[in-house]
Design a protein around this motif. Structure first.
Motif, PDB file in Angstrom:
ATOM      1  N   PRO A  60      62.453 -48.629  10.768  1.00  0.00           N
ATOM      2  CA  PRO A  60      63.222 -47.770  10.286  1.00  0.00           C
ATOM      3  C   PRO A  60      63.032 -46.276  11.106  1.00  0.00           C
ATOM      4  N   ALA A  61      62.262 -46.126  11.885  1.00  0.00           N
ATOM      5  CA  ALA A  61      61.925 -45.032  12.439  1.00  0.00           C
ATOM      6  C   ALA A  61      62.647 -44.790  13.875  1.00  0.00           C
ATOM      7  N   ILE A  62      62.666 -46.110  14.437  1.00  0.00           N
ATOM      8  CA  ILE A  62      63.239 -46.138  15.801  1.00  0.00           C
ATOM      9  C   ILE A  62      64.264 -47.144  15.893  1.00  0.00           C
ATOM     10  N   GLY A  63      64.291 -48.094  15.236  1.00  0.00           N
ATOM     11  CA  GLY A  63      65.053 -49.216  15.326  1.00  0.00           C
ATOM     12  C   GLY A  63      64.377 -50.264  15.996  1.00  0.00           C
ATOM     13  N   ALA A  64      65.304 -51.680  15.949  1.00  0.00           N
ATOM     14  CA  ALA A  64      64.498 -52.694  16.927  1.00  0.00           C
ATOM     15  C   ALA A  64      64.773 -52.314  18.213  1.00  0.00           C
ATOM     16  N   GLN A  65      65.714 -51.662  18.731  1.00  0.00           N
ATOM     17  CA  GLN A  65      65.676 -51.155  20.086  1.00  0.00           C
ATOM     18  C   GLN A  65      64.652 -50.271  20.779  1.00  0.00           C
ATOM     19  N   GLY A  66      64.452 -49.415  20.001  1.00  0.00           N
ATOM     20  CA  GLY A  66      63.207 -48.679  20.197  1.00  0.00           C
ATOM     21  C   GLY A  66      62.018 -49.209  20.201  1.00  0.00           C
ATOM     22  N   ALA A  67      61.636 -49.955  19.058  1.00  0.00           N
ATOM     23  CA  ALA A  67      60.350 -50.667  19.002  1.00  0.00           C
ATOM     24  C   ALA A  67      60.070 -51.662  20.342  1.00  0.00           C
ATOM     25  N   VAL A  68      61.040 -52.431  20.609  1.00  0.00           N
ATOM     26  CA  VAL A  68      60.942 -53.136  21.760  1.00  0.00           C
ATOM     27  C   VAL A  68      60.983 -52.614  23.072  1.00  0.00           C
ATOM     28  N   THR A  69      61.531 -51.322  23.255  1.00  0.00           N
ATOM     29  CA  THR A  69      61.426 -50.404  24.387  1.00  0.00           C
ATOM     30  C   THR A  69      60.066 -50.158  24.631  1.00  0.00           C
ATOM     31  N   LEU A  70      59.461 -49.561  23.357  1.00  0.00           N
ATOM     32  CA  LEU A  70      57.906 -49.237  23.739  1.00  0.00           C
ATOM     33  C   LEU A  70      57.003 -49.966  23.762  1.00  0.00           C
ATOM     34  N   ARG A  71      57.281 -51.293  23.036  1.00  0.00           N
ATOM     35  CA  ARG A  71      56.393 -52.441  23.385  1.00  0.00           C
ATOM     36  C   ARG A  71      56.407 -52.927  24.708  1.00  0.00           C
ATOM     37  N   LEU A  72      57.360 -52.920  25.218  1.00  0.00           N
ATOM     38  CA  LEU A  72      57.314 -53.336  26.565  1.00  0.00           C
ATOM     39  C   LEU A  72      57.070 -52.231  27.710  1.00  0.00           C
ATOM     40  N   VAL A  73      57.274 -50.961  27.577  1.00  0.00           N
ATOM     41  CA  VAL A  73      56.704 -50.159  28.324  1.00  0.00           C
ATOM     42  C   VAL A  73      55.302 -50.060  28.160  1.00  0.00           C
ATOM     43  N   PHE A  74      54.591 -50.074  27.146  1.00  0.00           N
ATOM     44  CA  PHE A  74      53.232 -49.973  26.940  1.00  0.00           C
ATOM     45  C   PHE A  74      52.812 -51.557  27.499  1.00  0.00           C
ATOM     46  N   ALA A  75      53.385 -52.580  27.271  1.00  0.00           N
ATOM     47  CA  ALA A  75      52.767 -53.763  27.937  1.00  0.00           C
ATOM     48  C   ALA A  75      52.912 -53.952  29.244  1.00  0.00           C
ATOM     49  N   ALA A  76      53.856 -53.231  29.870  1.00  0.00           N
ATOM     50  CA  ALA A  76      53.810 -53.071  31.321  1.00  0.00           C
ATOM     51  C   ALA A  76      52.753 -52.283  32.055  1.00  0.00           C
ATOM     52  N   MET A  77      52.679 -50.991  31.302  1.00  0.00           N
ATOM     53  CA  MET A  77      51.601 -50.296  31.733  1.00  0.00           C
ATOM     54  C   MET A  77      50.100 -50.998  31.644  1.00  0.00           C
ATOM     55  N   LEU A  78      50.059 -51.693  30.586  1.00  0.00           N
ATOM     56  CA  LEU A  78      48.605 -52.373  30.532  1.00  0.00           C
ATOM     57  C   LEU A  78      48.419 -53.584  31.581  1.00  0.00           C
ATOM     58  N   LEU A  79      49.581 -54.302  31.838  1.00  0.00           N
ATOM     59  CA  LEU A  79      49.501 -55.289  32.772  1.00  0.00           C
ATOM     60  C   LEU A  79      49.444 -54.816  34.087  1.00  0.00           C
ATOM     61  N   MET A  80      50.378 -53.780  34.406  1.00  0.00           N
ATOM     62  CA  MET A  80      49.960 -53.118  35.772  1.00  0.00           C
ATOM     63  C   MET A  80      48.598 -52.591  36.007  1.00  0.00           C
ATOM     64  N   ALA A  81      47.976 -52.113  35.044  1.00  0.00           N
ATOM     65  CA  ALA A  81      46.774 -51.349  35.093  1.00  0.00           C
ATOM     66  C   ALA A  81      45.665 -52.616  35.388  1.00  0.00           C
ATOM     67  N   VAL A  82      45.787 -53.563  34.797  1.00  0.00           N
ATOM     68  CA  VAL A  82      44.712 -54.632  34.717  1.00  0.00           C
ATOM     69  C   VAL A  82      44.979 -55.509  36.017  1.00  0.00           C
ATOM     70  N   PHE A  83      46.019 -55.874  36.334  1.00  0.00           N
ATOM     71  CA  PHE A  83      46.419 -57.003  37.571  1.00  0.00           C
ATOM     72  C   PHE A  83      46.730 -56.359  38.621  1.00  0.00           C
ATOM     73  N   ARG A  84      47.094 -55.018  38.692  1.00  0.00           N
ATOM     74  CA  ARG A  84      47.329 -54.381  39.886  1.00  0.00           C
ATOM     75  C   ARG A  84      48.354 -55.100  40.822  1.00  0.00           C
ATOM     76  N   PRO A  85      49.480 -55.513  40.624  1.00  0.00           N
ATOM     77  CA  PRO A  85      50.346 -56.583  41.355  1.00  0.00           C
ATOM     78  C   PRO A  85      50.772 -55.920  42.728  1.00  0.00           C
ATOM     79  N   TRP A  86      50.585 -54.606  42.934  1.00  0.00           N
ATOM     80  CA  TRP A  86      51.008 -53.907  44.443  1.00  0.00           C
ATOM     81  C   TRP A  86      50.166 -54.528  45.610  1.00  0.00           C
ATOM     82  N   ARG A  87      49.066 -55.098  45.188  1.00  0.00           N
ATOM     83  CA  ARG A  87      48.170 -55.472  46.299  1.00  0.00           C
ATOM     84  C   ARG A  87      48.614 -56.943  46.803  1.00  0.00           C
ATOM     85  N   VAL A  88      49.630 -57.395  45.982  1.00  0.00           N
ATOM     86  CA  VAL A  88      50.101 -58.816  46.403  1.00  0.00           C
ATOM     87  C   VAL A  88      51.332 -58.495  47.320  1.00  0.00           C
TER      88      VAL A  88
END
Length: 298
Positions: A35-63
């Motif tokens: 109701p606040a940001i729509g499905a598009q907004g919800a999936v955007t925030l979900r993926l942005v935060f997910a990417a930030m978490l995964l990048m911080a944990v697995f640090r893929p730039w080292r590979v």
């Protein structure tokens, strides 16, 4: 079966079931953001935060990735983004359990490609029967919203691509692949979220909920799944994954009050049976590695 063996199986089974429940709870919570940001907004925030978490944990730039691996990672990330966006768009008009059941046809098709034995066609027939019960065949009033069903099936197609290219890309670099895939997926869906929600994406009332969704649907289940994968046989893992549509239906009922008809429960049961049966009767020598519990969907 010895007590020690039972204990060694019960722990990873419990971890995997908690992971599946966490993913579906995250999907239910994400729907409250619509109701606040729509499905598009919800999936955007979900993926942005997910990417930030995964990048911080697995640090893929080292590979260091080869050109071929980067191509697979790119397709994997695009499939991940398309899967998430399509699934969340489906949730606008389709109950969670039904959406997951329809989406589940993607990996089921992957598992049944090349089917030749009589039992394989039994599982195909079960899956088709489930789809016919869920889809609006014989009148729209008897089925789910056709557009929402289309989005859910589209998510299933993307999930099939996610499995095929995710396994290929992850064979060498494992979890680092997931981090880059989530980053590409976030970049893909971000324009849709910005166009639809605008500055609502940075609303202080929305951000904490989106972060919890990312944790429930990504950080927690990923960690539990990795622990379960090292302790469970591939076939057992695949069978347990088949309960996901039922877990989604229960989550939708408990958290969102989504009531399903008897036919819809029967359809979900048919798709679960087809998925579990496919895994159970697969030839051991031909059985592929299990697909990950969706890191950034549902």
């Amino acid at each position: 079966m010895s007590t020690r063996h039972q204990g060694s199986i019960l722990l990873p089974v419990g971890l995997l079931l908690i992971a599946i429940a966490s993913i579906q709870s995250g999907a239910s919570l994400a729907k409250t953001l619509f109701p606040a940001i729509g499905a598009q907004g919800a999936v955007t925030l979900r993926l942005v935060f997910a990417a930030m978490l995964l990048m911080a944990v697995f640090r893929p730039w080292r590979v260091r990735f080869t050109t071929s691996a980067l191509k697979s990672v790119a397709i994997y990330g695009l499939a991940l983004g398309g899967m998430n966006l399509s699934f969340y768009m489906a949730l606008r008009t389709v109950p969670l359990g039904v959406a997951v059941a329809l989406e589940f046809t993607g990996p089921l098709v992957v598992a049944l490609v090349g089917a030749r034995r009589p039992m394989d066609f039994v599982w195909v027939a079960l899956a088709v029967a489930g789809l016919l019960l869920l889809l609006p065949v014989g009148g729209l009033e008897n089925g789910v919203d056709p557009l929402g069903a289309g989005y859910a099936l589209g998510a299933g197609v993307c999930w099939a691509l996610y499995i095929l290219f995710g396994q290929k890309a992850g064979a060498t670099h494992g979890m680092q692949t997931s981090a880059y895939g989530a980053l590409i997926a976030a970049a893909l869906v971000m324009p849709f979220g910005i166009l639809h929600a605008g500055t609502g994406l940075i609303d202080p009332a929305v951000l904490p909920v989106a972060l919890v969704v990312a944790v429930l649907s990504t950080a927690l289940p990923y960690s539990l799944e990795m622990m379960a994968l090292t302790r469970l046989p591939t076939r057992t893992f695949g069978i347990l994954m088949s309960v996901e549509p039922a877990m989604a239906a229960l989550s939708g009922l408990v958290f969102m009050g989504e009531q399903l008809s008897g036919l819809q429960w029967l359809a979900i049961g048919a798709i679960i049976s087809a998925s579990a049966g496919t895994t159970l009767t697969a030839r051991r020598e031909a059985a592929p590695a299990p697909a990950p519990v969706q890191p950034a969907t549902d």
